[in-house]
Design an enzyme around this catalytic site. Sequence first.
Site, short mmCIF file in Angstrom:
data_model
loop_
_atom_site.label_atom_id
_atom_site.label_comp_id
_atom_site.label_asym_id
_atom_site.label_seq_id
_atom_site.Cartn_x
_atom_site.Cartn_y
_atom_site.Cartn_z
N LYS B 166 62.46 83.50 47.92
CA LYS B 166 63.67 84.24 47.55
C LYS B 166 63.36 85.72 47.33
CE LYS B 166 67.83 85.27 46.32
NZ LYS B 166 68.66 84.81 45.24
N LYS B 234 66.43 94.46 38.99
CA LYS B 234 65.66 93.43 38.31
C LYS B 234 64.81 92.65 39.32
CE LYS B 234 67.19 89.38 37.94
NZ LYS B 234 67.00 88.07 38.60
#
Lengths: 293, 293
Positions: B166, B234
Site C-alpha cells: 500500500k 502522513k
Amino acid sequence: MRVAFLGLGIMGQRMAANLVKAGHEVAVWNRTPGKQVEGARPAATPGEAAAGMDAVWMCVSDTAAVEEILFGADGVEPVLTAGMIVVDSSTISPSATLRFAERVRARGADYADAPMTGSKIAADSGSLTFMVGASEELIARLQPLFDAMGKIIIRVGDTGKGQAAKIALNLQIALIYEGFAEGLTLAAKLGVEPERIVELVKASMVRSGVVEYKAPFVLNRDYTPNFPLRLMYKDIRLMLEAAKEVRVKLPALETVEEIYAIAEEEGMGDLDYAATLGLLEKWAGVAVKKTTA
Amino acid sequence: MRVAFLGLGIMGQRMAANLVKAGHEVAVWNRTPGKQVEGARPAATPGEAAAGMDAVWMCVSDTAAVEEILFGADGVEPVLTAGMIVVDSSTISPSATLRFAERVRARGADYADAPMTGSKIAADSGSLTFMVGASEELIARLQPLFDAMGKIIIRVGDTGKGQAAKIALNLQIALIYEGFAEGLTLAAKLGVEPERIVELVKASMVRSGVVEYKAPFVLNRDYTPNFPLRLMYKDIRLMLEAAKEVRVKLPALETVEEIYAIAEEEGMGDLDYAATLGLLEKWAGVAVKKTTA
C-alpha cells in the site's frame, strides 16, 4: 509534397519512410552517414537536402543539432525561400525555438515546432501524436505530412508552445517512472515481489501508460534502449533550463536530475532510462529481480 | 459473519454499510461519537464492539490509532479469543503491523493487514481493491467479508506485506501527481493552457488513473478533499520511516515530503492533496487557472 527529412534516428527513419509511403518526394540526410530510407534521395548536407523543397522536417537529438542543421556550415538557411516551411520534431529548448523561428522567417519561410509522443511502434505505423506550435493556417498546409506520420495532431499554441508542452509531458514521464522505481525498491526491500506491485498498479488508479509499457521490461531487467537514459537526461536538463529562464521551481525534477547525472556518470547513458531503477536498488542493497542472464 | 467495524470515516462508513447490506451482523464504533451506520449496532468502545464477534475490521487514520484501538484503554485485546480475526484496512507502518499481529496472535486470534485502494465511489459500490498480508487459508475465511466490500482481492504475501504494498502504491500516486503539478506549472508559465496539457496527457503514454481522476478538479481549482493533504502527508512520512528502517533511499519522495510539510504549515492540510499545485504556482508566480469564484 517535396520534403527534406533531416535526422534518421530511431524515430526519424520510420517517419521518413512513412512520408515516402504516402507518396511524398523525400530527400534524407543524417549526420552519421550510411543511414538510408528506401525510395528517398540521400543528400550529403542539410542544405543539399532542403534546396527546392516545400518543407524541411527535422528530428534530431538536441538544440545544438537543430541550430547546426539550420544555420551551420552546409545548413538549411541559405536555401530557404518564401513559402518553405521548416518543421522541428526534435525535443529542444522553447526559447531557442523562438530564436530559430525568427531567423527562418527573416528568409520568408515559415516555422512550426511539432515534437511528438509515441513509441517507435507508433512511428512505424504512422500513429504518432504531434503537439504543434504554429498557426492554424500553417498546420493546415502541413496536414498531408502530419497525416502520413501521425494520428493525433494537437495545436498547443503559437511558436515554441509545442516544445513547452513536450517538455511538460516528458517531465511527467520522468516522475511517473521515478515513482514506480522508488515504489518497487521500497516494496522489494520490505519483502514484496515486484510482480505483485505491477499487478496492483494495473488494478488501481496508479495505472499509467508509462508503467504499462515499461513493466514487462523492468521485471525482466531488460534495459535495451527504447528511450536512452542520456536523452531523457538531456530533456531533464532542458526542462530545468526552461524553468530557470521563466523562474519556475521544480523541486522533484531537480532531485531526479541528480539521479540521472549519477546514472550517466556510472556509464548507464546508452541503456534505457528505466535503468535508473538499478541505482536505487544499489543504494538500497536490494535487487527487484535477479538478472537471469 | 459477526463483524465489529471500527472507524467510520469516508471509507469506513461505506464499507460497514456494505457489510450490513450483505447480511452480516455488524457492530460499529467511531472515535468521534455521532456517526452511525443503518442496521449496525453502535458500540461505545472498540472492546464493546469486538466482544463475541468473528472479525474485528479496522479502518482508521494512522498507526497510533490502530494501536490505541487494539491495546489502549477499552481496546480490543482483552476480548480477543481463539478463532477471532483482526483485519486492518488502515494504511499504517508495516513494521508496527508485525508487532500488532504478534500481540494479537498471543491471544489465539488471527491477524490480516488488508489496506485497500479505490475512491469513495468504489467504497460505495463495494468494488474496492484489497491488498492482503495473510495466509491463503485466512483470506479464505475472510472471503465473505471481502466479497461484500471489494471486487479485487490480491494476496501480496504474509503479515505486513499488504501495508508494504500500500505505501509503495501511494508513493507512486504522490509522484505521479507531483509530476503533473510540476508539468502544468512549467507549461503554464511558458504560455501553454492547462487544458492542452491534459488533452495531451490523455492522448499519450503519460496518461494515468491519478491524472484522469484529478484533472477535472484541478482545472476548476476545486480542492474539496477526496484524499486530504494531511493524510497523504502522513502516508509519505510513513513511507520514509519504513524506508529508513530497511535502509532504502527514496530521493524524489524526500523532496516531495518537504513540499507537503510546507503545504501543511501553510494551512492546506484539510484540502485535497491536489492543492500542492498551489504552492508550485505561488513559487512560480503563475496561476494554472484563475479561480472562478
